[in-house]
Write a protein that holds these residues in place. Structure first.
Motif, short mmCIF file in Angstrom:
data_model
loop_
_atom_site.label_atom_id
_atom_site.label_comp_id
_atom_site.label_asym_id
_atom_site.label_seq_id
_atom_site.Cartn_x
_atom_site.Cartn_y
_atom_site.Cartn_z
N SER A 29 32.48 43.44 -8.67
CA SER A 29 31.91 43.89 -9.94
C SER A 29 32.69 43.29 -11.10
O SER A 29 33.83 43.68 -11.37
N ASP A 209 26.21 49.08 -8.89
CA ASP A 209 25.93 47.68 -9.20
C ASP A 209 26.40 46.76 -8.07
O ASP A 209 25.71 45.80 -7.71
N ARG A 213 24.12 44.42 -5.68
CA ARG A 213 24.36 42.98 -5.55
C ARG A 213 24.45 42.58 -4.08
O ARG A 213 23.89 41.56 -3.66
N ASP A 216 20.95 42.72 -2.68
CA ASP A 216 20.15 41.56 -3.09
C ASP A 216 20.55 40.31 -2.32
O ASP A 216 19.70 39.51 -1.93
N THR A 217 21.86 40.15 -2.11
CA THR A 217 22.33 39.00 -1.34
C THR A 217 21.82 39.05 0.08
O THR A 217 21.42 38.03 0.66
#
Length: 393
Positions: A29, A209, A213, A216-217
């Motif tokens: 982050s 967050d 992430r 999403d990866t």
């Protein structure tokens, strides 16, 4: 509660949170570093009330206020970064410097404890309000809304307690007696409680967050930016209520092995990336596209009829066949074949439609390639040709 014992609690709590934010920053982050600096500054400022005593009352107050201003500058940056705003550090630096100048004037020129408290508290509150004022609306996520409420509460706490002190403190209140006053103790208690809430919610926000992430990866194809098979599976689970209608398009780039053999895998990757860029450009916003592996792609169009999907597929087919690939060393046109299937009432999952679309795509391949074949028909629906899309898109 013994105020002497309580003095050591706020810096310890803030230091623990600063360490927690550093840990989240280590795990990916970029926002968390601002929060870590903010709460580390809190810890130093709270501890400075005792640690800076040998420097004298006025210098100790100036240093503590300077650290508080720096910490709220960092927290303001952290809020802006969380809400996806441009950081605009210049304005915050200017505000912090103005606040510091007012604090220094109140301490060394006016020698007014009331003015010093009002200057530092008002500046810290304004620093927190900058990202809130730039939102332009209520945050969509609950954690963002709570952060807004806490930022406003913190500012009201700052201004409120400064005004209370100005109205109720004895006229002879001095920098020497402030640190041991009941007001200072009350300010530490309220500041610690709100700061603790702020720290907990902020930590949850940055942790979410990081998890988003990583998700999403894990669900995004690295080459194309489209969903991968896992992401597509999760998307269908999240939209299971919309699976009762719509259609599926299965796409496959023709003679892809020959492209790799003749031009190399780098050129092959360029073809795949170019096709994905075309999908993003040509598909409606409601569509969900994924790279299923190699040169194969799948598209789900909720609430679209089979013939509407045929028109979309024809547009993509024609545009891809006209794509300029010379920038990646391919002079000959490259084409793709498409199979389309509607979602049926008896389908238990979208994979039933994908299986039928795959069978239709096999028909397109075996009957000449570079065509669209849908359920119960092999006829293409003519459309106006789409604009050319470069392979570098």
């Amino acid at each position: 509660m013994d105020t002497d014992n309580f003095t050591f609690l706020p810096p310890l709590v803030m230091l623990i949170f600063a360490g927690a934010y550093l840990l989240v920053w280590f795990y990916g982050s970029r926002v968390a570093i601002w929060w870590a600096l903010g709460f580390f500054g809190h810890a130093v400022a709270f501890a400075g009330e005792v640690a800076f005593q040998p420097l004298g009352d006025q210098m100790r107050t100036l240093l503590v206020d300077a650290v508080f201003l720096l910490s709220y500058f960092a927290l303001s940056q952290g809020l802006s970064a969380h809400f996806g705003q441009r950081l605009q550090m210049g304005r915050r630096i200017a505000l912090a410097l103005i606040g510091f100048g007012l604090v220094a004037y109140a301490i060394f020129v006016a020698e007014s404890l009331r003015s010093e408290l009002l200057a530092v508290d008002l500046t810290c509150g304004l620093l927190l309000l900058i990202p809130i004022a730039r939102l332009g609306g209520w945050p969509r996520q609950m954690v963002g809304r709570v952060l807004v409420v806490l930022a406003v509460m913190t500012t009201l706490d700052f201004v409120g307690r400064s005004l209370v002190f100005a109205a109720m403190a004895p006229a002879d209140s001095s920098f020497a007696t402030y640190a041991t006053s009941f007001y200072a103790y009350a300010a530490q208690v309220s500041g610690t409680l709100i700061g603790l809430s702020f720290a907990l919610v902020g930590l949850g926000a940055v942790a979410l967050d990081v998890l988003d992430r990583y998700r999403d990866t894990a669900e995004t194809d690295y080459l194309t930016g489209l969903l991968n098979r896992r992401g597509f599976e999760n998307m269908t689970l999240a939209h299971i209520d919309r699976m009762s209608e719509g259609a599926v398009i299965l796409c496959d780039i023709d003679r892809f092995k020959r492209i790799n053999d003749l031009y190399g895998h780098s050129a092959g990757d360029g073809v795949i990336a170019g096709f994905a860029a075309l999908l993003k450009h040509a598909l409606p916003p409601t569509a969900h596209a994924a790279r299923f592996g190699g040169e194969e792609f799948v598209v789900f169009l909720p609430a679209y009829s089979k013939m509407e999907c045929v028109r979309v597929a024809e547009t993509i087919r024609e545009a891809f066949g006209e794509t300029d690939l010379s920038m990646i060393g391919i002079q000959d046109p490259v084409t793709a074949s498409f199979g389309i299937a509607s979602i049926r009432t008896g389908d238990r999952s979208i994979h039933a439609a994908i299986s039928r679309a795959d069978a239709r795509m096999y028909v397109a391949k075996s009957t000449g390639r570079n065509r669209v074949v849908a359920d119960d028909t092999s006829e293409s629906v003519p459309v106006v040709p789409a604009p050319k899309v470069s392979a570098a898109a």
